[in-house]
Design an enzyme around this catalytic site. Structure first.
Site, PDB file in Angstrom:
ATOM      1  N   ARG B 278       0.845  -1.198   0.000  1.00  5.53           N
ATOM      2  CA  ARG B 278       0.000   0.000   0.000  1.00  5.53           C
ATOM      3  C   ARG B 278       0.877   1.244   0.000  1.00  5.53           C
ATOM      4  NH1 ARG B 278      -5.014  -2.171   2.398  1.00  5.53           N
ATOM      5  NH2 ARG B 278      -5.143  -4.105   1.193  1.00  5.53           N
ATOM      6  N   GLU B 280       0.419   4.186   0.668  1.00  5.85           N
ATOM      7  CA  GLU B 280      -0.232   5.267   1.409  1.00  5.85           C
ATOM      8  C   GLU B 280       0.791   5.995   2.253  1.00  5.85           C
ATOM      9  OE1 GLU B 280      -3.997   4.512   3.682  1.00  5.85           O
ATOM     10  OE2 GLU B 280      -3.721   2.523   2.802  1.00  5.85           O
ATOM     11  N   ARG B 286      -0.691   2.091  12.999  1.00  2.00           N
ATOM     12  CA  ARG B 286      -1.275   0.868  12.479  1.00  2.00           C
ATOM     13  C   ARG B 286      -1.115   0.690  10.976  1.00  2.00           C
ATOM     14  NH1 ARG B 286      -7.261   1.155  11.537  1.00  2.00           N
ATOM     15  NH2 ARG B 286      -7.604   3.238  10.756  1.00  2.00           N
ATOM     16  N   HIS B 287      -0.412   1.587  10.313  1.00  2.00           N
ATOM     17  CA  HIS B 287      -0.224   1.461   8.865  1.00  2.00           C
ATOM     18  C   HIS B 287       1.193   1.055   8.516  1.00  2.00           C
ATOM     19  CE1 HIS B 287      -3.979   3.836   8.702  1.00  2.00           C
ATOM     20  NE2 HIS B 287      -4.151   3.189   7.561  1.00  2.00           N
ATOM     21  N   GLU B 429      -9.799  -2.200  13.194  1.00  4.08           N
ATOM     22  CA  GLU B 429     -10.130  -3.057  12.058  1.00  4.08           C
ATOM     23  C   GLU B 429      -8.993  -4.019  11.747  1.00  4.08           C
ATOM     24  OE1 GLU B 429      -9.665  -1.536   8.099  1.00  4.08           O
ATOM     25  OE2 GLU B 429      -9.506  -3.699   7.852  1.00  4.08           O
ATOM     26  N   SER B 432     -11.335  -6.561   6.260  1.00  6.31           N
ATOM     27  CA  SER B 432     -12.368  -5.927   5.474  1.00  6.31           C
ATOM     28  C   SER B 432     -12.788  -6.967   4.439  1.00  6.31           C
ATOM     29  CB  SER B 432     -11.782  -4.690   4.809  1.00  6.31           C
ATOM     30  OG  SER B 432     -12.819  -3.873   4.355  1.00  6.31           O
ATOM     31  N   ARG B 480      -1.529  -6.697  12.397  1.00  6.63           N
ATOM     32  CA  ARG B 480      -2.564  -6.107  13.261  1.00  6.63           C
ATOM     33  C   ARG B 480      -3.151  -7.148  14.203  1.00  6.63           C
ATOM     34  NH1 ARG B 480      -6.243  -1.712   9.921  1.00  6.63           N
ATOM     35  NH2 ARG B 480      -4.479  -0.436   9.215  1.00  6.63           N
TER      36      ARG B 480
END
Lengths: 506, 506
Positions: B278, B280, B286-287, B429, B432, B480
């Site tokens: 990712r 991002e 948490r990323h 989370e 998903s 996670r």
């Protein structure tokens, strides 16, 4: 062409079907009353148990069952329609015939269902007098009372499943079509439905499981290593570059450096299963730009042969597990691609590189002591070893130091050679490994000798500065193991979605 | 500083040591005779069995044993030198004392061995009268007769293991050092040696094994999906670009499209474990830019809740397996990072999105019906759910359609919502997932609605043209799950070599 896509709630499976039918004024859903009265309720579906095709045996005779399957073939014949319904490698004959249980419209409806569509049928199981040779379920057939189209296939398939499982020779002899590899790969979703593909990838799943279970029993810990790395470990050749925010990074050519760091971090014995990336422009039957590495690394006590023994025993456990638990899959693949059963010895044969050179020279090959083996020579050596030792699996130990990477431990008794090894299946390399240098100073010397920029491997070398046990390991190519175990001839057959210099899709 | 690096053959371990000694005219190898007579032969080493530290119990009292371990601490005191020898989470006290069994030089030699060096010792096991509270082996100590340095650590360590396992509070109170996260990660090879790190990553290995074993028992097949892909599936945001020979490619943001193709290819139920990328620029606790996805996809019969049930049951099996088989690891981590035991219900609690919104509104949160949950609201909801239902794990079902990806199946009974769900652990989370659209026409419509270039997802959409069963699945973030199960507060603690926008090394 879209019908029951909204299988979203118990209530909606049928109401959507009805809506679709009303809208299109054309039934895709048929029962004995011709499909116009869908009187099913929530309870009807909730209580319904779907039977598996493989469970359709004479014990189920005269039972009314529900089944979801693909329409494998369909053939209308007067007032009857014969279907073959398929689930993975299993299939069964089914019949819709005008009479008490089906109307004329229903037979017509059934006959019009396109091949590869997914249907739900309610049917009576009937024993048959004569075995149905063309189906996996030979002793029964289904008499369909109701049939629903769950997902409709487009009428023109890009390839036919019968063609895709035909043995090469068979196709030629009988003038029938076979499917070429690019067509298969372009339409992989259909090609993977064949009995052969199903068998190959179930076996592949088995290889991974056997690999991990064997190592876990031996006390190995599974690790996860990063694939995006900051520096190309072996000098930058054959490595893919990634844009990483405002900088550049690379895709790991192997998890080796990270496995080794885990050894330096006291994990003692580790393994990992994950993608490995090679930017080699090699368009051969055995090269992929992305493949799955089964990687092992372990500390040893006094001799790197402890590592070789652990790896060969793991391979032997895989071979035994496949032989004992995947015989159906092996035979299914053999039907289309015949091959000799895979042979191995216990303990595994270990040859030294110098012995291999001697065998090759005796067979007429000219090569220097410190030359690497060419691919044809590896193949030839495989044949010579098979003749002499009757094994398809062996280890070649003590490669010349000059042909191995900088982190390879030199042989302390002969500096021309190294404590490194390859492993071969049917004459092709499946693993490359070695004792690694665990001393920062020697590693620095060897890196300089290979003209590697020390700055780029600083983190790697620093890993060994705070106490590092002697260790070794190796990386196994999953797709090659599957290809060679099954006697296949192209690694693309054992990669679900292969990547090579010319293929990035699907 | 390099000594026994050439542990290349049985014969060479000692001869190299001797050579090194002669060259450096300084002994790194000591025995009762002060290290100058290395009379060991091949046989000596071949017959030697190395005992594990964890097996040093009173039953071994008065036995002479060999051991390989790290020097955890070392303290000279007059004519004695006390060492603590460590293997992973186990350690034992050892003593070299001038007398019958050791010379003065040998005590001096032992006292000079740097911390974290790896040594081989021959020692007598002795029961102790008073328990040694500071060691895992409390009932025995070792009286060393010979000691060899196998790998020497540099004298200055970038961090101290004692500091790295100190609980935050404890450090502050007593004015002692703790180690900040960047120092840990920069020196990961040392940080991973702590009892806490060893426990975290052994538990992580357990999560993967429990995940796979549970799914294999349920009839799932493991698949391997490509990470280099030709087109960014969800419109090109947050995707890393790779140079691929003369063209460009991308790193897969999830294996989802490939999992789905496998469902279309009749594999019925599949899982995979592998890296997910990712791009991002999120610098949060948490990323990560690369993490390990535990992915599931399965065909279902009549309701996507069949998928939810399979996933939640898998999670419950993981929680139970950890609770029952990893209690030592959990307690080890808790010592440094205290947390409440992880609570879960059977069957798993499933709430609908509208219920969650109602609970949040009751707690004073203002939000629209179709707004997604913000991270603080997820946390708050987690606390409300814990209060009301006493569980740290639950499913939130039926997300607004507007906040989910284009391939999400709309709720057939309410087009504002969708057949999609997230799963949460301790209010964060971890998964998903959704029922996916399995009809090419509806998928095309939804992609157009999301303004996605159809040309780029043609292969994906085409997968559904030849019969596709209703199916759903989800992707779980391994790091996670480990972080939240253990009650840790940063995902970098559960990633061996984390990658984020600012970190690409080691």
């Amino acid at each position: 062409t879209l019908l029951l896509f909204e299988i979203g709630s118990m209530f909606n499976l049928m109401s959507t079907a009805r809506t679709a039918k009303l809208i299109q004024n054309k039934s895709r859903v048929a029962d004995v009353n011709s499909g116009f009265t869908l009187c099913e309720t929530h309870g009807d579906i909730a209580d319904r148990t779907l039977v598996r095709v493989q469970d359709l045996t004479p014990e189920k005779a005269d039972q009314l069952i529900w089944l979801r399957a693909r329409v494998h073939t369909s053939r209308a014949k007067g007032k009857q329609c014969f279907l073959v319904l398929r689930q993975q490698q299993f299939n069964v004959q089914a019949l819709v015939a005008v009479g008490d249980r089906a109307s004329k419209q229903m037979v017509k409806f059934a006959a019009n269902i396109t091949k590869e569509s997914i249907v739900d049928v309610e049917a009576l199981v009937r024993k048959v007098e004569q075995k149905i040779e063309s189906c996996s379920q030979q002793d029964v057939e289904l008499h369909i009372e109701r049939i629903f189209v769950i997902s409709q296939a487009e009428p023109r398939l890009p390839l036919q499943l019968e063609d895709a499982v035909r043995a090469d020779g068979e196709g030629e002899e009988e003038g029938r079509a076979t499917v070429n590899q690019d067509t298969r790969l372009d339409n992989r979703v259909i090609d993977l439905r064949t009995t052969t593909s199903q068998a190959i990838f179930r076996l592949q799943s088995g290889v991974c499981q056997l690999f991990r279970d064997t190592l876990t029993k031996k006390g190995f810990v599974e690790i996860q290593t990063p694939k995006i790395i900051s520096a190309a470990s072996e000098g930058g050749a054959n490595v893919f570059t990634v844009s990483y925010f405002k900088t550049s990074a690379y895709l790991a050519q192997s998890p080796q450096l990270y496995k080794q760091m885990c050894i330096c971090a006291d994990f003692d014995k580790v393994f990992c299963v994950g993608p490995v990336f090679r930017a080699e422009d090699s368009n051969t039957h055995r090269h992929l730009t992305e493949f799955v590495g089964l990687d092992i690394e372990m500390a040893f006590n006094y001799h790197y042969h402890e590592v070789i023994d652990s790896i060969t025993d793991t391979m032997v456990q895989i071979f035994k597990g496949l032989r004992d638990n995947f015989q159906t899959e092996i035979q299914t693949v053999n039907k289309q691609f015949p091959s000799e059963p895979f042979k191995f010895l216990e303990p595994t044969l270990r040859l030294e590189f110098t012995e291999a050179v001697a065998m090759l020279r005796e067979a007429g090959v000219e090569m220097g002591d410190e030359d690497d083996l060419s691919t044809p020579n590896e193949k030839l050596l495989g044949r010579l070893v098979k003749e002499k030792y009757d094994t398809d699996f062996y280890v070649l130990d003590k490669y010349p130091l000059a042909v191995r990477p900088f982190y390879t431990m030199p042989d302390p008794s002969n500096p021309k050679y190294s404590n490194s090894y390859d492993m071969f299946m049917r004459g092709e390399e499946i693993l490359s490994g070695a004792q690694r240098i665990h001393d920062a100073q020697l590693l620095t010397e060897r890196a300089l000798h290979h003209q590697i920029d020390l700055e780029k491997i600083k983190a790697y070398i620093d890993s060994f500065r705070y106490g590092a046990p002697p260790h070794g390991g190796g990386g196994i190519g999953l797709e090659r193991v599957c290809m060679l175990y099954l006697g296949l001839h192209n690694v693309r057959q054992t990669s679900m979605f292969p990547r090579d210099p010319k293929r990035l899709t699907p």
